[in-house]
Design an enzyme around this catalytic site. Structure first.
Site, PDB file in Angstrom:
ATOM      1  N   THR A  97      19.555 -22.886 -32.576  1.00  0.00           N
ATOM      2  CA  THR A  97      18.933 -23.924 -33.390  1.00  0.00           C
ATOM      3  C   THR A  97      19.246 -23.587 -34.838  1.00  0.00           C
ATOM      4  O   THR A  97      18.724 -22.626 -35.399  1.00  0.00           O
ATOM      5  CB  THR A  97      17.415 -23.981 -33.166  1.00  0.00           C
ATOM      6  OG1 THR A  97      17.157 -24.366 -31.810  1.00  0.00           O
ATOM      7  CG2 THR A  97      16.763 -24.999 -34.094  1.00  0.00           C
ATOM      8  N   LYS A 171      17.627 -31.883 -32.326  1.00  0.00           N
ATOM      9  CA  LYS A 171      16.687 -30.774 -32.156  1.00  0.00           C
ATOM     10  C   LYS A 171      15.636 -30.783 -33.267  1.00  0.00           C
ATOM     11  O   LYS A 171      14.470 -30.441 -33.037  1.00  0.00           O
ATOM     12  CB  LYS A 171      17.433 -29.439 -32.132  1.00  0.00           C
ATOM     13  CG  LYS A 171      16.538 -28.200 -31.969  1.00  0.00           C
ATOM     14  CD  LYS A 171      15.748 -28.209 -30.659  1.00  0.00           C
ATOM     15  CE  LYS A 171      14.786 -27.033 -30.562  1.00  0.00           C
ATOM     16  NZ  LYS A 171      15.454 -25.740 -30.320  1.00  0.00           N
ATOM     17  N   LYS A 239      11.078 -21.176 -39.017  1.00  0.00           N
ATOM     18  CA  LYS A 239      12.509 -21.272 -39.332  1.00  0.00           C
ATOM     19  C   LYS A 239      13.011 -22.675 -39.031  1.00  0.00           C
ATOM     20  O   LYS A 239      13.705 -23.300 -39.846  1.00  0.00           O
ATOM     21  CB  LYS A 239      13.285 -20.226 -38.521  1.00  0.00           C
ATOM     22  CG  LYS A 239      14.785 -20.170 -38.801  1.00  0.00           C
ATOM     23  CD  LYS A 239      15.614 -21.002 -37.840  1.00  0.00           C
ATOM     24  CE  LYS A 239      15.648 -20.416 -36.451  1.00  0.00           C
ATOM     25  NZ  LYS A 239      16.597 -21.160 -35.567  1.00  0.00           N
TER      26      LYS A 239
END
Length: 290
Positions: A97, A171, A239
């Site tokens: 990711t 995502k 994050k």
């Protein structure tokens, strides 16, 4: 069966690579901690390589799942990076990711010598271990069709979203939605407790209607019990939300709730919950200490 490499053997990559081996593919792995790669190779009868370049040499497919943009660059670019070892016509699939920017960087770095796709995953550690991940992919349609049967070893829902970077953008949508849902569930359970309601009865009543969600079905009970050791950590969610907020700033999208929940996760970090799973938002309402 294909000759494949897998770079990055964390909580996601380790079982994902295992499913490739179980699917009959010839697998070579690389991990920053070489002892972990050797342990994987022993368990799955594969090969451990000392560098990403050596892992990728001769592979038809090179898969990667590391921590962030910088980690990704470190294992792909440079003399010991995977790209230096990849053969012409091979395919690199990144399950990290990361940002859409780095996805496009890597596609450009390949220079058409081999294919590159971004394919971040959702489903957490349990999804990786059970081979039931959702995979959102960006890149060329022909590359997607080539990769899909192999990714099927650990992916149950594999979608081609669009061009390079589109998988990463999808995502981001996933993480934005999860952040809002978990915060709403945390507030609802806190409200039920404050009102003196039986949480099990309340969830039993509302979980079959419009309030239903995966988070409700799988996390309401552990949230009320203040158990937060079920996978995807707060540090990693922060994050990811940082990536979402940076992308939103670039495109002009407005994410007020996402920005707020990101700060709530910062509160959880301050409580000592950096490695707690994302359902720990409820901890902000009390009952949990360092």
């Amino acid at each position: 069966m294909a000759k494949v490499a897998f770079i990055g053997l964390g909580v996601m990559g380790y079982p994902m690579a295992g499913h490739l081996a179980a699917g009959g593919h010839e697998v070579t792995v690389y991990n920053r901690t070489h002892a972990k790669a050797e342990a994987w190779a022993k368990q799955h009868k594969g090969t451990a390589a000392p560098t990403p370049r050596e892992a990728a040499a001769g592979a038809d497919f090179v898969f990667c799942c590391v921590g962030n943009d910088d980690d990704l660059r470190s294992v792909t670019i440079g003399p010991d990076g995977a790209f230096a070892g990849m053969k012409e016509g091979a395919l690199f699939v990144d399950h990290t990711t990361a940002s859409a920017t780095v996805a496009r960087e890597l596609a450009a770095a390949a220079g058409g010598r081999f294919g590159v796709m971004d394919g971040p995953v959702s489903g957490g550690q349990a999804g990786a271990e059970n081979g039931k991940l959702t995979v959102m992919m960006g890149g060329e349609a022909a590359d997607f069709e080539r990769a899909k049967p192999v990714i099927g070893c650990y992916g149950a829902n594999i979608s081609h979203i669009g061009t390079h970077g589109a998988g990463q953008l999808a995502k981001m949508v996933n993480q934005i939605c999860i952040a809002g849902i978990v915060q709403g569930l945390a507030e609802g359970l806190h409200f039920a407790e404050a009102a003196g309601l039986d949480a099990a009865k309340v969830i039993g009543a509302i979980s079959k209607g419009a309030a239903q969600s995966w988070q409700m079905e799988n996390r309401w009970k552990t949230m009320t019990e203040k158990k937060f050791d079920f996978g995807f950590a707060v540090d990693w969610m922060r994050k990811d939300l940082g990536i979402c907020l940076a992308q939103a700033k670039e495109t002009g999208a407005r994410l007020p709730l996402t920005a707020l929940v990101d700060q709530f996760y910062a509160d959880v970090q301050q409580m000592g919950g950096r490695r707690w799973d994302t359902s720990s938002l409820i901890a902000r309402f009390g009952g949990v200490s360092k």
